[in-house]
Motif scaffolding. Structure first.
Motif: not given
Length: 242
Positions: A94-101
């Motif tokens: 969840w956080l990895d993907n949001m941070l990538r964005c």
């Protein structure tokens, strides 16, 4: 590596707070800190936070959601800042993907996930089944699922410290809550930041807690008051951006 400060306002929400924190511990691989801002709870929330050795701001009374967020933001040391409702459950990546964005472009200021319970474009169309099934369906990294919006719902609200340095804190005129997230999004857009939904990050949101605690009539009155305050401040209705 960047640190994310996860700020969770809480008021007598131990039955939600505990599983929320546990889901963060299980599913978060990026560096983070948890800051719980407690609004005068007497249900064991404070003791739980102390047992878990979480950063805790214990307020003597219920100061409302925007003020609680601001107390947490002032304590936070992270490069990225995340305001999180206590009635959420986090899922893998969840956080990895949001941070990538969030860090995919310098002009992206705020990112939100998709969820089962929200107003606007973040709500998924299909019915919720289970956390594992929804994570399997949504949470593989996929930038093609990112899309720009005019509004991010405050249930899970990730933004850069740079944005806060330029926009400031939450506007506490909207206390005890509602519309402060719309206001923050509008201010971010005025500063030239884009808002994005990370469609490859699903989180579960129970939702509806305010209706149960306050009653529907009281919530409608609060919404009406805060809509009026938003219009007085900006000259436009916040629902324009849903």
């Amino acid at each position: 590596m960047r640190l994310t400060s996860i700020i969770i306002p809480n008021y007598n929400g131990i039955k939600y707070l505990k599983p929320c924190v546990e889901s963060i511990l299980i599913h978060t691989s990026s560096p983070y800190e948890i800051i719980v801002v407690d609004n005068g709870s007497d249900d064991g929330s404070i003791e739980y936070c102390e047992q878990q050795k979480l950063k805790l701001i214990s307020l003597p009374t219920n100061c409302g959601f925007p003020a609680a967020c601001n107390y947490g933001l002032k304590m936070a040391v992270g490069d990225s800042l995340l305001l999180l409702n206590n009635d959420t459950l986090l899922t893998r990546n969840w956080l990895d993907n949001m941070l990538r964005c969030l860090y995919s472009s310098a002009d992206i200021g705020i990112v939100g996930p998709v969820t089962n319970y929200a107003t606007g474009k973040q709500k998924i169309k299909e019915p919720f089944t289970s956390l594992n099934e929804m994570a399997a369906r949504y949470n593989d990294p996929d930038a093609s699922k990112w899309h720009q919006v005019d509004r991010i719902v405050g249930l899970c609200f990730l933004f850069k410290r740079e944005l806060m340095d330029r926009v400031g804190l939450m506007d506490e005129r909207f206390s005890p809550g509602y519309v402060e997230d719309d206001d923050y999004c509008y201010r971010a857009r005025l500063e030239g930041f884009r808002l994005m939904v990370a469609g490859d990050a699903f989180i579960y949101h129970k939702g509806g807690g305010s209706f149960r605690k306050k009653g529907r009539k009281a919530v409608r009155q609060l919404l009406h008051r805060n809509y009026a305050q938003f219009i007085a401040k900006w000259g436009v209705h916040p629902r324009t951006f849903i």
